[in-house]
Design an enzyme around this catalytic site. Sequence first.
Site, mmCIF file in Angstrom:
data_model
loop_
_atom_site.group_PDB
_atom_site.id
_atom_site.type_symbol
_atom_site.label_atom_id
_atom_site.label_comp_id
_atom_site.label_asym_id
_atom_site.label_seq_id
_atom_site.Cartn_x
_atom_site.Cartn_y
_atom_site.Cartn_z
ATOM 1 N N ASP A 16 -51.554 6.608 7.375
ATOM 2 C CA ASP A 16 -49.933 6.641 6.494
ATOM 3 C C ASP A 16 -50.509 5.370 6.056
ATOM 4 O OD1 ASP A 16 -50.064 5.678 9.633
ATOM 5 O OD2 ASP A 16 -48.506 5.204 9.802
ATOM 6 N N HIS A 258 -45.096 4.936 7.790
ATOM 7 C CA HIS A 258 -44.562 3.871 8.481
ATOM 8 C C HIS A 258 -44.829 2.935 8.003
ATOM 9 C CE1 HIS A 258 -43.270 5.936 12.147
ATOM 10 N NE2 HIS A 258 -44.593 6.628 12.233
#
Length: 329
Positions: A16, A258
């Site tokens: 991420d 995230h």
Amino acid sequence: MDKKRKVILDVDTGSDDALAIMATILSPEFDIVGICTVNGNLPVPNTTENTLRVVELMGRPDIPVVRGCATPLVATLDPLRKMRQRSNDGVTESGEEVTYHSDYLPLPPATLKPVEGTNAVSWYIDTLMHAKEKITLIMVGPLTNFACAYRAEPEIINHVEEIVIMSGGHDQRNSTAASEYNVFIDPEATAIVLNCGAKITMMPLDATHKANMRPCHVELFRSWGNAVGNFVADEIEARLKAYNTMQPLHEPDIAPIHDALCVLYLLDPSVITKIKHMRCDVVCGGIADGQTLFDTRHFNDAPKNVYVCLDTDEEKFAKMLIDILSRAK
């Protein structure tokens, strides 16, 4: 175009993190001063190499990548702290091994090198103390680098516009029963940063678990037929398997990205649908080690130190991230 926002990224790349770096590079609203790496999802040699691979994929060899802290401030000194942490690896019902973050991203080995003759702590101090205008820090891993820099030279805070961190959990956790991963890796560093006096915006799990990609997005990115699209599709697909296997969320077949939420928030704050200004402290040690403790009382005299993002417009997040990444088609 309005004046570009100067930013420094602090990452523990990771899947991420990679998409957050890509989104920042592809957003003309940002002027990237540099990218610092840190121990977190993976050891710092891996996070540094992975960061360099992403920068090279995006064709931006001009962006300095600075290797940061290899260990937390003190968290590893007590082996008991690790006993409560869950594993980052698992096995599906069919016997396939899955992980949130492979040791190295599936990209060609980097030919770029990190900045020589320095480290992230020294680089932060030198860069911020000589900055002509204030810089926003986007920190999506453990906060060790900046905590060390601030301890060494507190004056750097005067050159910081805002700190946006992917960190903590209000009603949700993942690493232990009490703590989110980035905080748990270095609770003391988090405590230092939360009390440094800067404007801080926190993206806890409550918000980032709504910052999702889905199987339909894998197909979309794959349809681009280029290196960026295939890489993004691979990483989302791997995260979907990992979350379905090891951390099923409020519905199946969703993969939180995230770290990208921090970037998208700076581009359009309306991607966050609920935010509160409150006091947040970090529990360091004991059964609640690494817990972000939010003071939600209506009447209290605790000084508020963080803007906490508590919910996300999932549809808007997905559209924004796809639109930004599509600039690489």
